[in-house]
Design an enzyme around this catalytic site. Sequence first.
Site, PDB file in Angstrom:
ATOM      1  N   ASP A  13      -1.596   2.748   7.739  1.00 60.12           N
ATOM      2  CA  ASP A  13      -1.534   1.287   7.613  1.00 60.12           C
ATOM      3  C   ASP A  13      -2.906   0.626   7.671  1.00 60.12           C
ATOM      4  O   ASP A  13      -3.032  -0.492   8.164  1.00 60.12           O
ATOM      5  CB  ASP A  13      -0.621   0.668   8.704  1.00 60.12           C
ATOM      6  CG  ASP A  13       0.734   1.319   8.739  1.00 60.12           C
ATOM      7  OD1 ASP A  13       1.292   1.546   7.660  1.00 60.12           O
ATOM      8  OD2 ASP A  13       1.230   1.609   9.846  1.00 60.12           O
ATOM      9  N   LYS A  16      -5.091   0.695   2.734  1.00 59.52           N
ATOM     10  CA  LYS A  16      -5.659   1.513   1.652  1.00 59.52           C
ATOM     11  C   LYS A  16      -5.201   1.040   0.276  1.00 59.52           C
ATOM     12  O   LYS A  16      -5.932   1.161  -0.688  1.00 59.52           O
ATOM     13  CB  LYS A  16      -5.236   2.985   1.801  1.00 59.52           C
ATOM     14  CG  LYS A  16      -5.723   3.634   3.064  1.00 59.52           C
ATOM     15  CD  LYS A  16      -5.184   5.041   3.204  1.00 59.52           C
ATOM     16  CE  LYS A  16      -3.696   5.122   3.487  1.00 59.52           C
ATOM     17  NZ  LYS A  16      -3.268   4.641   4.806  1.00 59.52           N
ATOM     18  N   GLY A  40       3.698   2.987   2.681  1.00 57.46           N
ATOM     19  CA  GLY A  40       3.985   1.713   2.028  1.00 57.46           C
ATOM     20  C   GLY A  40       2.690   0.987   1.765  1.00 57.46           C
ATOM     21  O   GLY A  40       1.848   0.874   2.644  1.00 57.46           O
ATOM     22  N   HIS A  41       2.492   0.568   0.526  1.00 54.45           N
ATOM     23  CA  HIS A  41       1.310  -0.220   0.209  1.00 54.45           C
ATOM     24  C   HIS A  41       1.792  -1.556  -0.318  1.00 54.45           C
ATOM     25  O   HIS A  41       2.719  -1.597  -1.117  1.00 54.45           O
ATOM     26  CB  HIS A  41       0.504   0.377  -0.945  1.00 54.45           C
ATOM     27  CG  HIS A  41       0.133   1.800  -0.749  1.00 54.45           C
ATOM     28  ND1 HIS A  41      -0.514   2.251   0.363  1.00 54.45           N
ATOM     29  CD2 HIS A  41       0.299   2.875  -1.545  1.00 54.45           C
ATOM     30  CE1 HIS A  41      -0.729   3.540   0.239  1.00 54.45           C
ATOM     31  NE2 HIS A  41      -0.238   3.953  -0.892  1.00 54.45           N
ATOM     32  N   GLN A 224      -0.678   7.747   4.787  1.00 52.08           N
ATOM     33  CA  GLN A 224      -0.778   7.783   6.246  1.00 52.08           C
ATOM     34  C   GLN A 224      -2.261   7.780   6.663  1.00 52.08           C
ATOM     35  O   GLN A 224      -3.056   7.159   6.002  1.00 52.08           O
ATOM     36  CB  GLN A 224      -0.034   8.991   6.840  1.00 52.08           C
ATOM     37  CG  GLN A 224       1.487   8.854   6.783  1.00 52.08           C
ATOM     38  CD  GLN A 224       2.094   9.255   5.456  1.00 52.08           C
ATOM     39  OE1 GLN A 224       1.734  10.269   4.894  1.00 52.08           O
ATOM     40  NE2 GLN A 224       2.999   8.462   4.950  1.00 52.08           N
TER      41      GLN A 224
HETATM   42  P1  IMP Z   1       7.395  10.691   9.421  1.00 56.50           P
HETATM   43  O1  IMP Z   1       6.202  10.767   8.523  1.00 56.50           O
HETATM   44  O2  IMP Z   1       8.455   9.758   8.928  1.00 56.50           O
HETATM   45  O3  IMP Z   1       7.924  12.047   9.781  1.00 56.50           O
HETATM   46  O4  IMP Z   1       6.900  10.048  10.816  1.00 56.50           O
HETATM   47  C1  IMP Z   1       6.003  10.719  11.688  1.00 56.50           C
HETATM   48  C2  IMP Z   1       5.030   9.750  12.334  1.00 56.50           C
HETATM   49  O5  IMP Z   1       4.147   9.244  11.333  1.00 56.50           O
HETATM   50  C3  IMP Z   1       5.688   8.525  12.974  1.00 56.50           C
HETATM   51  O6  IMP Z   1       4.925   8.122  14.093  1.00 56.50           O
HETATM   52  C4  IMP Z   1       5.573   7.472  11.889  1.00 56.50           C
HETATM   53  O7  IMP Z   1       5.604   6.170  12.407  1.00 56.50           O
HETATM   54  C5  IMP Z   1       4.215   7.816  11.311  1.00 56.50           C
HETATM   55  N1  IMP Z   1       4.062   7.385   9.925  1.00 56.50           N
HETATM   56  C6  IMP Z   1       4.582   7.966   8.811  1.00 56.50           C
HETATM   57  N2  IMP Z   1       4.210   7.307   7.713  1.00 56.50           N
HETATM   58  C7  IMP Z   1       3.422   6.289   8.112  1.00 56.50           C
HETATM   59  C8  IMP Z   1       2.699   5.270   7.432  1.00 56.50           C
HETATM   60  O8  IMP Z   1       2.686   5.171   6.197  1.00 56.50           O
HETATM   61  N3  IMP Z   1       2.011   4.411   8.221  1.00 56.50           N
HETATM   62  C9  IMP Z   1       1.965   4.516   9.569  1.00 56.50           C
HETATM   63  N4  IMP Z   1       2.614   5.459  10.248  1.00 56.50           N
HETATM   64  C10 IMP Z   1       3.337   6.339   9.531  1.00 56.50           C
END
Ligand code: IMP
Length: 428
Positions: A13, A16, A40-41, A224
């Site tokens: 977040d 990017k 998410g962008h 991420q």
């Molecule tokens: P997962 O990727 O859904 O398995 O989540 C694993 C961890 O990564 C959790 O703490 C999510 O909140 C975090 N996470 C996954 N995708 C994002 C993102 O795009 N932005 C921020 N945190 C993320």
Amino acid sequence: MPVTVIIGAQWGDEGKGKITDSLAGHVDVVARYQGGDNAGHTVVHGDWMLRLHQIPSGILHEGVLCVLGGGMVINPKTLIAEMDELQTRDAFRARMLISGRAHVIMPYHIALDGASEASRGAAAIGTTRRGIGPAYQDKAARTGLRMYDFRLPDDKLADKIRAAVEDKNVLLERLYEQPGLDAEAIAAQFVGHAGRLRPYIGDDSLALAESLEAGKQVLFEGAQGILLDIDHGTYPYVTSSATVLGGGLSVLGVSPREIKRVIGAVKAYQTRVGEGPFPTEQTGEMGARLRGTGANYWDEFGTTTGRPRRCGWLDLVTVRYSARVSGLTELAVTKLDILSGIEELQVCVGYRLDGKTLDRVVPPVEDLARVEPIYERLPGWQEPLGHSRRFRDLPVNAQGYIRFIEERTGLPVSVITVGPGRDQSVER
Ligand code: IMP
């Protein structure tokens, strides 16, 4: 060396999408290398706000090739919804290539993600529940469905999907005591998705090699952030893919010799969604001030899940660590405008742990939860920044904040974003 990389240097977040969108105007190919619709962008396009979860932000640029790379896990249903929205608005400007090696997120992955999080109770990771972890589990177990499978004849694809659903129903029903999924309905639905996506499926590594051989400019987009990397992040509170630069090279099959610039996106403060230690977290008034109320889409609420993000002071230990494990050559500092109006800012420059000082190591989570942040205080500024376009337009204390980041990381800040709009950036 025509490859530029944009990568999040915190817990995701970092903003990017906006940086990618502006860089995409100068490149021929944008390739996203990992993750799925957990990302998410938000890109603002005139009076239209575009939320992309899987398609790289470069899609708005005519003539660009947008690659959904081989390290991704792709949710066909949400991908098709993104394509439809872009097409409806006549904004699907780029060409799109989906790697045949990317894995498919199936409904059972989503059901298993939710069931596994619920069964962990207090030890939950706080995933986005998009099925990301279970899809990567199947990839590692060599039982996953890949986008290449979408090229199978319909009856063969349907057989494969039915068998996979029935297999996973055993887990759902017996381990998690949840209702099984309808294999027939899922097979029919995914045969439909395959028909729609088939024309876009191909060999991303070859397409990138051909582009590079032709001297084209390529942008890699990480999703991420580095601290969510499966190996280098704050395990187990991480995502299930390699977010670091090395992960991108590996899954896209590109030589490290092609890399020219590695831009680390760093938010001017720090946020995290989900569980896991966060040394500079502010739970009181300052945390709420940084988060915003949720009334604006740029407030700190997840683009994918809507969850409030945990907020705190900028942590330069994490940035230095990210710089080391991903070879950052420069930084893009985002959302500097959010700090306007705060009298005194704090920046974490080191951690104290058991009598030692750490300044470029993010220790294992058990230790990270115990560190005491060492802060430096910097004077804030009152002025809004949304109209600044040159570095000298910024208030002196905002310039000082950026210079402090540069001094303490040893990296130049090449771009600063001062608002959500496409033009609200300061290039240096
Ligand atoms: P997962 O990727 O859904 O398995 O989540 C694993 C961890 O990564 C959790 O703490 C999510 O909140 C975090 N996470 C996954 N995708 C994002 C993102 O795009 N932005 C921020 N945190 C993320």
